[in-house]
Design a protein around this motif. Structure first.
Motif, PDB file in Angstrom:
ATOM      1  N   ILE A 146      42.299 127.142  40.098  1.00  0.00           N
ATOM      2  CA  ILE A 146      41.603 128.533  40.724  1.00  0.00           C
ATOM      3  C   ILE A 146      40.674 128.420  39.386  1.00  0.00           C
ATOM      4  N   HIS A 147      40.721 127.864  38.414  1.00  0.00           N
ATOM      5  CA  HIS A 147      39.875 128.112  37.555  1.00  0.00           C
ATOM      6  C   HIS A 147      38.494 126.627  38.235  1.00  0.00           C
ATOM      7  N   GLN A 148      39.053 125.709  38.571  1.00  0.00           N
ATOM      8  CA  GLN A 148      37.500 124.375  39.307  1.00  0.00           C
ATOM      9  C   GLN A 148      36.809 125.557  39.987  1.00  0.00           C
ATOM     10  N   SER A 161      42.042 125.946  24.795  1.00  0.00           N
ATOM     11  CA  SER A 161      41.419 125.211  26.083  1.00  0.00           C
ATOM     12  C   SER A 161      41.314 127.169  26.410  1.00  0.00           C
ATOM     13  N   SER A 162      40.126 127.478  26.687  1.00  0.00           N
ATOM     14  CA  SER A 162      40.257 129.248  26.980  1.00  0.00           C
ATOM     15  C   SER A 162      38.703 128.980  27.443  1.00  0.00           C
ATOM     16  N   GLY A 163      39.261 130.142  28.864  1.00  0.00           N
ATOM     17  CA  GLY A 163      38.200 130.879  29.140  1.00  0.00           C
ATOM     18  C   GLY A 163      36.646 131.114  27.996  1.00  0.00           C
ATOM     19  N   PHE A 186      30.328 131.061  32.727  1.00  0.00           N
ATOM     20  CA  PHE A 186      30.487 132.275  32.827  1.00  0.00           C
ATOM     21  C   PHE A 186      29.150 132.171  31.538  1.00  0.00           C
ATOM     22  N   ARG A 187      29.076 132.844  30.281  1.00  0.00           N
ATOM     23  CA  ARG A 187      28.333 132.771  29.876  1.00  0.00           C
ATOM     24  C   ARG A 187      26.903 133.195  30.142  1.00  0.00           C
ATOM     25  N   GLU A 188      26.271 131.777  30.809  1.00  0.00           N
ATOM     26  CA  GLU A 188      25.372 131.435  31.764  1.00  0.00           C
ATOM     27  C   GLU A 188      24.976 133.109  32.574  1.00  0.00           C
ATOM     28  N   LYS A 216      22.820 139.883  27.571  1.00  0.00           N
ATOM     29  CA  LYS A 216      22.449 138.382  26.090  1.00  0.00           C
ATOM     30  C   LYS A 216      23.811 138.817  25.481  1.00  0.00           C
ATOM     31  N   ARG A 217      24.785 138.744  24.863  1.00  0.00           N
ATOM     32  CA  ARG A 217      25.463 138.426  23.562  1.00  0.00           C
ATOM     33  C   ARG A 217      25.647 137.246  22.863  1.00  0.00           C
ATOM     34  N   GLU A 218      24.415 136.658  22.263  1.00  0.00           N
ATOM     35  CA  GLU A 218      25.002 136.197  21.366  1.00  0.00           C
ATOM     36  C   GLU A 218      26.373 135.495  20.286  1.00  0.00           C
ATOM     37  N   ARG A 246      40.072 143.390  37.289  1.00  0.00           N
ATOM     38  CA  ARG A 246      41.421 142.330  37.644  1.00  0.00           C
ATOM     39  C   ARG A 246      41.841 141.124  36.814  1.00  0.00           C
ATOM     40  N   HIS A 247      40.497 141.017  35.603  1.00  0.00           N
ATOM     41  CA  HIS A 247      41.265 139.378  34.748  1.00  0.00           C
ATOM     42  C   HIS A 247      41.944 140.063  33.651  1.00  0.00           C
ATOM     43  N   VAL A 248      41.303 141.656  32.790  1.00  0.00           N
ATOM     44  CA  VAL A 248      42.861 142.111  31.849  1.00  0.00           C
ATOM     45  C   VAL A 248      44.123 142.468  32.585  1.00  0.00           C
ATOM     46  N   LYS A 278      48.366 137.291  21.360  1.00  0.00           N
ATOM     47  CA  LYS A 278      46.859 136.686  21.187  1.00  0.00           C
ATOM     48  C   LYS A 278      46.717 135.499  22.639  1.00  0.00           C
ATOM     49  N   GLY A 279      45.133 135.366  22.863  1.00  0.00           N
ATOM     50  CA  GLY A 279      44.910 134.343  23.507  1.00  0.00           C
ATOM     51  C   GLY A 279      44.531 133.330  22.751  1.00  0.00           C
ATOM     52  N   THR A 280      44.609 132.023  23.795  1.00  0.00           N
ATOM     53  CA  THR A 280      44.746 130.753  23.883  1.00  0.00           C
ATOM     54  C   THR A 280      43.274 130.481  22.445  1.00  0.00           C
ATOM     55  N   GLY A 281      42.158 131.013  22.537  1.00  0.00           N
ATOM     56  CA  GLY A 281      40.945 130.785  22.476  1.00  0.00           C
ATOM     57  C   GLY A 281      40.362 131.326  21.072  1.00  0.00           C
ATOM     58  N   GLY A 282      41.673 132.303  20.552  1.00  0.00           N
ATOM     59  CA  GLY A 282      41.789 133.430  19.513  1.00  0.00           C
ATOM     60  C   GLY A 282      41.795 134.404  19.577  1.00  0.00           C
ATOM     61  N   SER A 283      41.260 135.396  20.440  1.00  0.00           N
ATOM     62  CA  SER A 283      41.134 136.326  20.411  1.00  0.00           C
ATOM     63  C   SER A 283      41.945 137.308  21.113  1.00  0.00           C
ATOM     64  N   LEU A 284      42.003 139.628  20.430  1.00  0.00           N
ATOM     65  CA  LEU A 284      43.300 139.355  20.616  1.00  0.00           C
ATOM     66  C   LEU A 284      44.036 139.427  21.926  1.00  0.00           C
TER      67      LEU A 284
HETATM   68  C1  HEM Z   1      47.268 133.390  33.166  1.00  0.00           C
HETATM   69  C2  HEM Z   1      45.429 133.611  33.639  1.00  0.00           C
HETATM   70  C3  HEM Z   1      45.600 133.624  32.766  1.00  0.00           C
HETATM   71  C4  HEM Z   1      45.299 134.520  31.081  1.00  0.00           C
HETATM   72  C5  HEM Z   1      46.546 134.197  30.703  1.00  0.00           C
HETATM   73  C6  HEM Z   1      44.461 134.763  30.833  1.00  0.00           C
HETATM   74  C7  HEM Z   1      43.996 134.998  29.704  1.00  0.00           C
HETATM   75  C8  HEM Z   1      42.744 135.257  29.274  1.00  0.00           C
HETATM   76  C9  HEM Z   1      42.290 135.600  27.298  1.00  0.00           C
HETATM   77  C10 HEM Z   1      43.281 136.425  26.528  1.00  0.00           C
HETATM   78  C11 HEM Z   1      41.067 135.783  26.975  1.00  0.00           C
HETATM   79  C12 HEM Z   1      40.418 136.060  26.205  1.00  0.00           C
HETATM   80  C13 HEM Z   1      39.860 135.131  25.104  1.00  0.00           C
HETATM   81  C14 HEM Z   1      41.392 134.390  24.004  1.00  0.00           C
HETATM   82  O1  HEM Z   1      41.017 134.378  23.397  1.00  0.00           O
HETATM   83  O2  HEM Z   1      41.534 133.425  24.921  1.00  0.00           O
HETATM   84  C15 HEM Z   1      40.160 135.084  28.514  1.00  0.00           C
HETATM   85  C16 HEM Z   1      39.182 135.545  28.942  1.00  0.00           C
HETATM   86  C17 HEM Z   1      38.446 134.774  29.838  1.00  0.00           C
HETATM   87  N1  HEM Z   1      39.030 134.413  30.685  1.00  0.00           N
HETATM   88 FE1  HEM Z   1      40.667 134.151  31.204  1.00  0.00          FE
HETATM   89  N2  HEM Z   1      42.705 134.496  31.618  1.00  0.00           N
HETATM   90  C18 HEM Z   1      44.026 133.485  33.068  1.00  0.00           C
HETATM   91  C19 HEM Z   1      43.140 133.144  33.828  1.00  0.00           C
HETATM   92  C20 HEM Z   1      41.438 133.317  33.977  1.00  0.00           C
HETATM   93  C21 HEM Z   1      40.772 133.195  35.176  1.00  0.00           C
HETATM   94  C22 HEM Z   1      40.680 132.687  36.406  1.00  0.00           C
HETATM   95  C23 HEM Z   1      39.628 132.704  34.685  1.00  0.00           C
HETATM   96  C24 HEM Z   1      38.058 132.999  35.686  1.00  0.00           C
HETATM   97  C25 HEM Z   1      37.305 131.205  35.590  1.00  0.00           C
HETATM   98  C26 HEM Z   1      39.378 133.493  32.996  1.00  0.00           C
HETATM   99  C27 HEM Z   1      38.247 133.554  33.001  1.00  0.00           C
HETATM  100  C28 HEM Z   1      38.023 133.701  32.128  1.00  0.00           C
HETATM  101  C29 HEM Z   1      36.582 133.931  30.923  1.00  0.00           C
HETATM  102  C30 HEM Z   1      35.845 133.324  31.843  1.00  0.00           C
HETATM  103  C31 HEM Z   1      37.056 134.845  29.868  1.00  0.00           C
HETATM  104  C32 HEM Z   1      36.188 135.385  28.834  1.00  0.00           C
HETATM  105  C33 HEM Z   1      35.940 137.059  29.172  1.00  0.00           C
HETATM  106  C34 HEM Z   1      34.366 137.558  27.613  1.00  0.00           C
HETATM  107  O3  HEM Z   1      34.286 137.097  26.993  1.00  0.00           O
HETATM  108  O4  HEM Z   1      34.770 139.156  28.088  1.00  0.00           O
HETATM  109  N3  HEM Z   1      40.907 133.325  32.674  1.00  0.00           N
HETATM  110  N4  HEM Z   1      41.292 134.900  29.300  1.00  0.00           N
END
Ligand code: HEM
Length: 260
Positions: A35-37, A104-106, A112-114, A122-124, A217-219, A230-236
């Motif tokens: 799904i991510h790919q 690793s995190s979204g 997505f940033r692009e 634009k958010r530096e 929908r993502h939230v 917390k997120g794997t990317g370190g955010s809340l």
């Molecule tokens: C089980 C599925 C998922 C979970 C639990 C999840 C969780 C999260 C969390 C917690 C963050 C906040 C950053 C961090 O601290 O990691 C985040 C950001 C993000 N995720 Fe997901 N995510 C999921 C699926 C997806 C999918 C399918 C995509 C598709 C590309 C995606 C794209 C992103 C993007 C682009 C951000 C950055 C959003 C922003 O900065 O506004 N995520 N995700």
């Protein structure tokens, strides 16, 4: 060599790119990777189309911009719809391989940033989460310094007689797009006198609504899958993501709707 379906689309390479980290493999990790790919491929297409939108708008090509926004709007709907598939994964199932994702995190999705930057959002402050030394990171930085779709929308409006205040034109490239009353007055005038331009404005509004829908929908996906973790990317996590809900990329189009 004659091209075939498999050689043209590089199927052997494509199908070799889904490497699960769990050992023994957790059933749902393959879905998570695919799904991510798939999202990243759609992001690639959207960037390609939005580059065309910028050219169309700057050149005043209404029909080109309509056709391209229609495509972008439709891709956005697919992006939103795809989240349904991931919602078939339970929190327990995700937990079974989440640790393997490490940091690793979204957050680190440079495409997505692009996408945000090319549109004008634009958010530096989010740049710190990406590896700016990598070629993909470099591309995202480059987008920060390019004119956005909103900048080229101003070209388009100017072409149709709208006054664009010089403060908007002279803003730094890294500044986010902001709503402006003079632009709104011009847009209102065009909306009510030019049905053909109205089609474009409606499609842009559809697209903007689509990207906001994706955030929502993502939230909700994140909330139902990891709750308050917390997120794997370190955010809340959810609390952080909620902050960018309802962020419109074409705020002037929304600001005039009560007048229409
Ligand atoms: C089980 C599925 C998922 C979970 C639990 C999840 C969780 C999260 C969390 C917690 C963050 C906040 C950053 C961090 O601290 O990691 C985040 C950001 C993000 N995720 Fe997901 N995510 C999921 C699926 C997806 C999918 C399918 C995509 C598709 C590309 C995606 C794209 C992103 C993007 C682009 C951000 C950055 C959003 C922003 O900065 O506004 N995520 N995700």
């Amino acid at each position: 060599m004659t091209l075939t379906y498999n050689t043209y689309l590089k199927m052997p390479e494509l199908l070799s790119l889904q490497k699960v980290q769990s050992d023994p493999p957790e059933h749902d990790e393959l879905l998570f990777i695919i799904i991510h790919q798939a999202y990243e491929l759609w992001f690639k297409l959207l960037l390609h189309e939005l580059e065309k939108v910028r050219r169309d708008l700057s050149a005043g090509d209404l029909y080109g911009a309509i056709a391209t926004f229609k495509r972008c709007r439709t891709v956005m709907k697919v992006l939103v719809g795809q989240l349904d598939i991931l919602e078939t994964m339970t929190p327990m199932s995700f937990t079974s391989f989440r640790d393997r994702l490490d940091t690793s995190s979204g957050f680190q999705s440079t495409q997505f940033r692009e996408f945000e930057f090319i549109l004008g959002y634009k958010r530096e402050d989010v740049v710190k989460y990406i590896d700016v030394e990598s070629p993909l990171g470099q591309r995202a930085i480059q987008r920060l310094d390019e004119p956005s779709v909103v900048d080229t929308f101003y070209d388009f409006l100017e072409h149709h007689g709208v006054t664009i205040p010089t403060e908007l034109r002279s803003r730094g490239r890294r500044e986010p797009a902001v709503p402006d009353e003079t632009v709104q007055d011009g847009l209102f005038e065009l909306y009510t006198t030019r049905d053909d331009l109205g089609i474009l404005f409606e499609l842009m509004t559809d697209f903007d609504e689509g990207q906001q829908e994706w955030r929502y929908r993502h939230v909700k996906l994140v909330e139902r899958t990891i709750g308050a973790k917390k997120g794997t990317g370190g955010s809340l996590g959810v609390d952080f993501l909620k902050r960018s809900l309802f962020t419109s990329v074409f705020p002037d189009l929304w600001a005039i709707r009560h007048r229409l």
